[in-house]
Design an enzyme around this catalytic site. Structure first.
Site, mmCIF file in Angstrom:
data_model
loop_
_atom_site.group_PDB
_atom_site.id
_atom_site.type_symbol
_atom_site.label_atom_id
_atom_site.label_comp_id
_atom_site.label_asym_id
_atom_site.label_seq_id
_atom_site.Cartn_x
_atom_site.Cartn_y
_atom_site.Cartn_z
ATOM 1 N N TYR A 264 5.456 -0.338 8.250
ATOM 2 C CA TYR A 264 4.810 0.978 8.230
ATOM 3 C C TYR A 264 5.853 2.099 8.179
ATOM 4 O O TYR A 264 5.812 2.955 7.299
ATOM 5 C CB TYR A 264 3.944 1.103 9.482
ATOM 6 N N THR B 162 0.837 -1.209 0.000
ATOM 7 C CA THR B 162 0.000 0.000 0.000
ATOM 8 C C THR B 162 0.867 1.253 0.000
ATOM 9 O O THR B 162 0.627 2.203 -0.742
ATOM 10 C CB THR B 162 -0.944 -0.010 1.219
HETATM 11 P P1 NAD Z 1 -7.559 4.859 9.207
HETATM 12 O O1 NAD Z 1 -7.156 3.436 9.310
HETATM 13 O O2 NAD Z 1 -8.808 5.296 9.866
HETATM 14 O O3 NAD Z 1 -7.651 5.313 7.693
HETATM 15 C C1 NAD Z 1 -6.902 4.743 6.656
HETATM 16 C C2 NAD Z 1 -7.820 4.592 5.450
HETATM 17 O O4 NAD Z 1 -7.064 4.046 4.351
HETATM 18 C C3 NAD Z 1 -8.959 3.622 5.719
HETATM 19 O O5 NAD Z 1 -10.168 4.175 5.259
HETATM 20 C C4 NAD Z 1 -8.579 2.371 4.940
HETATM 21 O O6 NAD Z 1 -9.681 1.590 4.575
HETATM 22 C C5 NAD Z 1 -7.833 2.990 3.773
HETATM 23 N N1 NAD Z 1 -6.904 2.070 3.116
HETATM 24 C C6 NAD Z 1 -5.968 1.275 3.701
HETATM 25 N N2 NAD Z 1 -5.322 0.560 2.768
HETATM 26 C C7 NAD Z 1 -5.846 0.915 1.560
HETATM 27 C C8 NAD Z 1 -5.618 0.513 0.223
HETATM 28 N N3 NAD Z 1 -4.700 -0.413 -0.073
HETATM 29 N N4 NAD Z 1 -6.359 1.081 -0.757
HETATM 30 C C9 NAD Z 1 -7.301 1.998 -0.476
HETATM 31 N N5 NAD Z 1 -7.574 2.415 0.774
HETATM 32 C C10 NAD Z 1 -6.856 1.880 1.781
HETATM 33 O O7 NAD Z 1 -6.318 5.702 9.736
HETATM 34 P P2 NAD Z 1 -6.150 7.277 9.936
HETATM 35 O O8 NAD Z 1 -5.768 7.488 11.330
HETATM 36 O O9 NAD Z 1 -7.299 8.013 9.376
HETATM 37 O O10 NAD Z 1 -4.860 7.542 9.030
HETATM 38 C C11 NAD Z 1 -4.937 8.194 7.772
HETATM 39 C C12 NAD Z 1 -3.534 8.464 7.262
HETATM 40 O O11 NAD Z 1 -2.831 9.327 8.146
HETATM 41 C C13 NAD Z 1 -2.680 7.203 7.101
HETATM 42 O O12 NAD Z 1 -1.902 7.323 5.922
HETATM 43 C C14 NAD Z 1 -1.782 7.241 8.310
HETATM 44 O O13 NAD Z 1 -0.552 6.601 8.053
HETATM 45 C C15 NAD Z 1 -1.604 8.739 8.520
HETATM 46 N N6 NAD Z 1 -1.284 9.032 9.923
HETATM 47 C C16 NAD Z 1 -2.263 9.001 10.874
HETATM 48 C C17 NAD Z 1 -1.934 9.254 12.196
HETATM 49 C C18 NAD Z 1 -2.965 9.234 13.279
HETATM 50 O O14 NAD Z 1 -2.602 9.383 14.453
HETATM 51 N N7 NAD Z 1 -4.230 9.091 12.984
HETATM 52 C C19 NAD Z 1 -0.606 9.530 12.546
HETATM 53 C C20 NAD Z 1 0.352 9.533 11.552
HETATM 54 C C21 NAD Z 1 -0.002 9.301 10.238
#
Ligand code: NAD
Ligand code: UDP
Length: 344
Positions: free
Chosen positions: A170, A117
Site C-alpha cells: 500500500y 491497483t
Molecule cells: P474504501 O475501501 O471504502 O474504498 C475504496 C474503494 O475502491 C472501494 O469502493 C473499492 O471497492 C474500490 N476499489 C478497490 N480496488 C479497486 C479496483 N481494482 N478497481 C476498482 N475499484 C476498486 O476506502 P476509503 O477509506 O473510502 O478510501 C478511499 C481512498 O482514499 C483510497 O484510495 C485510500 O487509499 C485513500 N485514503 C483513505 C484514508 C482513510 O482514512 N479513509 C486515508 C488515506 C487514504
C-alpha cells in the site's frame, strides 16, 4: 432542454437528494474511481448535489452499491462495475482517483492486487486523463510518510517506509502512484492534484473495515473488549469525512499541483482514543484489552496542514468528538440490521 425535462420527470417520480440546477456548459463530467467506497460515496454525494455529472467506477472489492443507491436512475449519475487495473475509456473533465483498498486488513489480504491497483490502475487513469485532457486528483495517503521521524509531518518530509514489510504494498503503491502523477504532469502535461489523506472516519465505513475507529465503536457497542494493538501509545490524528470531501474538492479546484496533506491535527494515543469512544458509547463496563503490536505500525502521525490552509483556504471544521457521535449512531443502526451483518 432534454436534460431539464429529464430532471423534472425524475424530480416528480423519484426522491433524489436535491441537486443544484446547472446548465450543461457549467456542468462538469466527473469520474470517481472507488466511488462506491466510504470516502468515494460521500464525494459522489457532494458533487452530485452541486449539479455535476458523476460516473462512479468500482469493482466492489470493499465498496457497496448501497452507498450510492440513492442516485441510481438520476440522469446525472452512472455506476459502472469495472476494475481499474483494466483500461477504461470515458470522456470526462475531472478524475478523482480513489480506487484502492484502504484498511490494512483489506490491502494486506491480496498484496499483489493492491500493488496492481495502485500501479496499473493509476497508469490507466493517468493515460485516460492524458487522452481526454482531464485533470486527475490522486487519493494518496499519510502512509507515504511510513513510521515518521519528523512530527508533525509536512509535505516536504520524504518519509520512512519499509519497502519489504507487510504495509509496503500500500505505502509503496501510493508512493509510486504519486511519482507517476508527476511524471505524467512533466512529460505529458496532465494536470494532477495529490491529496495525502490522513485517517478519516464517518458513516458508511464498512462494518468489517478493520480500521481502529470501526473496530473500537463496534466492540464498545457490542459490550466486547476494545482491542488495542501493542501498548497503545502510538498516535493517530482523525478527521471526519465531510472535512475530507471539502478538502478534496478544494484541492481539485485549486491551481496548486504539489502534494497537500488533508487531515485534522487532533491527535490521540490509541489507549486514549479507546477511552473516548467508550465514554461516548456510554458503557463504562467495556474492557480495554491489548493484542500484539502489528509489524511496522507507525508510532505517531499528525498532519502539518499549513499548506492546505495557505493554498486551499481549507481547514477541518468538525471536532473529532462530534464526528464520533455521528459515526456511533451510524454503527448502532447498522448493527440493528441482522441481514446487513450476515451479508458482510
Ligand atoms: P474504501 O475501501 O471504502 O474504498 C475504496 C474503494 O475502491 C472501494 O469502493 C473499492 O471497492 C474500490 N476499489 C478497490 N480496488 C479497486 C479496483 N481494482 N478497481 C476498482 N475499484 C476498486 O476506502 P476509503 O477509506 O473510502 O478510501 C478511499 C481512498 O482514499 C483510497 O484510495 C485510500 O487509499 C485513500 N485514503 C483513505 C484514508 C482513510 O482514512 N479513509 C486515508 C488515506 C487514504
Ligand atoms: N489499532 C488498534 N486496534 C484495532 C485496530 C487498530 O489498536 O482494533 C491501532 C493500529 O495498531 C494503529 C492505529 O490503531 O496503530 C490505526 O490503525 P488503522 O488500521 O485504523 O489505520 P492505519 O493508520 O494504521 O492505517
Amino acid at each position: 432542454l432534454k436534460q431539464q425535462l429529464l430532471d423534472l420527470r425524475n424530480a416528480s417520480t423519484n426522491t433524489f437528494p436535491s441537486v443544484v440546477p446547472r446548465n450543461e456548459f457549467d456542468r462538469k463530467r466527473i469520474l470517481i474511481t472507488g466511488g462506491a467506497g466510504f470516502v468515494g460515496s460521500h464525494l459522489t454525494d457532494a458533487l452530485m448535489k452541486q449539479g455535476h455529472e458523476v460516473t462512479v467506477m468500482d469493482n466492489f472489492f470493499t465498496g457497496r452499491k448501497k452507498n450510492v443507491e440513492h442516485w441510481i436512475r438520476h440522469p446525472n449519475f452512472e455506476l459502472i462495475n469495472h476494475d481499474v487495473v483494466e483500461p477504461f475509456m470515458i470522456e470526462v473533465d475531472e478524475i478523482y482517483h480513489l480506487a484502492s483498498p484502504a484498511s490494512p486488513p483489506h490491502y494486506m489480504y491480496n498484496p499483489i492486487k493492491t500493488i496492481k491497483t495502485n500501479t496499473l490502475g493509476t497508469i490507466n487513469m493517468l493515460g485516460l486523463a492524458k487522452r481526454v485532457g482531464a485533470r486527475l486528483l490522486l487519493a494518496s495517503t499519510s502512509e507515504v510518510y511510513g513510521n515518521p521521524t519528523v512530527h508533525p509531518q509536512p509535505e516536504t518530509y520524504f518519509g520512512n517506509v519499509n519497502p519489504d514489510g507487510p504495509r509496503a504494498c500500500y505505502d509503496e503503491g501510493k508512493r509510486i502512484a504519486e511519482t507517476m502523477c508527476y511524471a505524467y504532469q512533466k512529460q505529458s502535461g496532465v494536470e494532477v492534484r495529490v491529496a495525502r489523506i490522513f485517517n478519516t472516519f464517518g458513516p458508511r465505513m464498512h462494518i468489517g473495515d478493520g480500521r481502529v475507529v470501526s473496530n473500537f465503536i463496534i466492540q464498545a457497542l457490542q459490550g466486547q473488549p476494545m482491542t488495542v494493538y501493542g501498548e497503545g501509545k502510538q498516535t493517530r490524528s482523525f478527521q471526519y469525512v465531510s472535512d475530507l470531501v471539502d478538502g478534496l474538492m478544494a484541492l481539485m479546484n485549486s491551481d496548486f499541483s504539489d502534494p497537500v496533506n488533508i487531515g485534522n491535527p487532533e491527535e490521540y494515543t490509541m489507549v486514549d482514543f479507546a477511552k473516548s469512544i467508550r465514554e461516548l458509547v456510554g458503557d463504562p463496563k467495556v474492557e480495554i484489552t491489548h493484542k500484539p503490536a502489528t509489524q511496522d505500525d507507525p508510532q505517531r502521525r499528525r498532519p502539518d496542514i499549513t499548506r492546505a490552509k495557505q493554498h486551499l483556504g481549507w481547514e477541518p471544521k468538525v471536532k473529532v468528538v462530534d464526528g464520533l457521535k455521528k459515526t456511533i449512531e451510524y454503527f448502532r443502526r447498522e448493527l440493528e440490521q441482522p441481514s446487513a451483518r450476515a451479508a458482510d
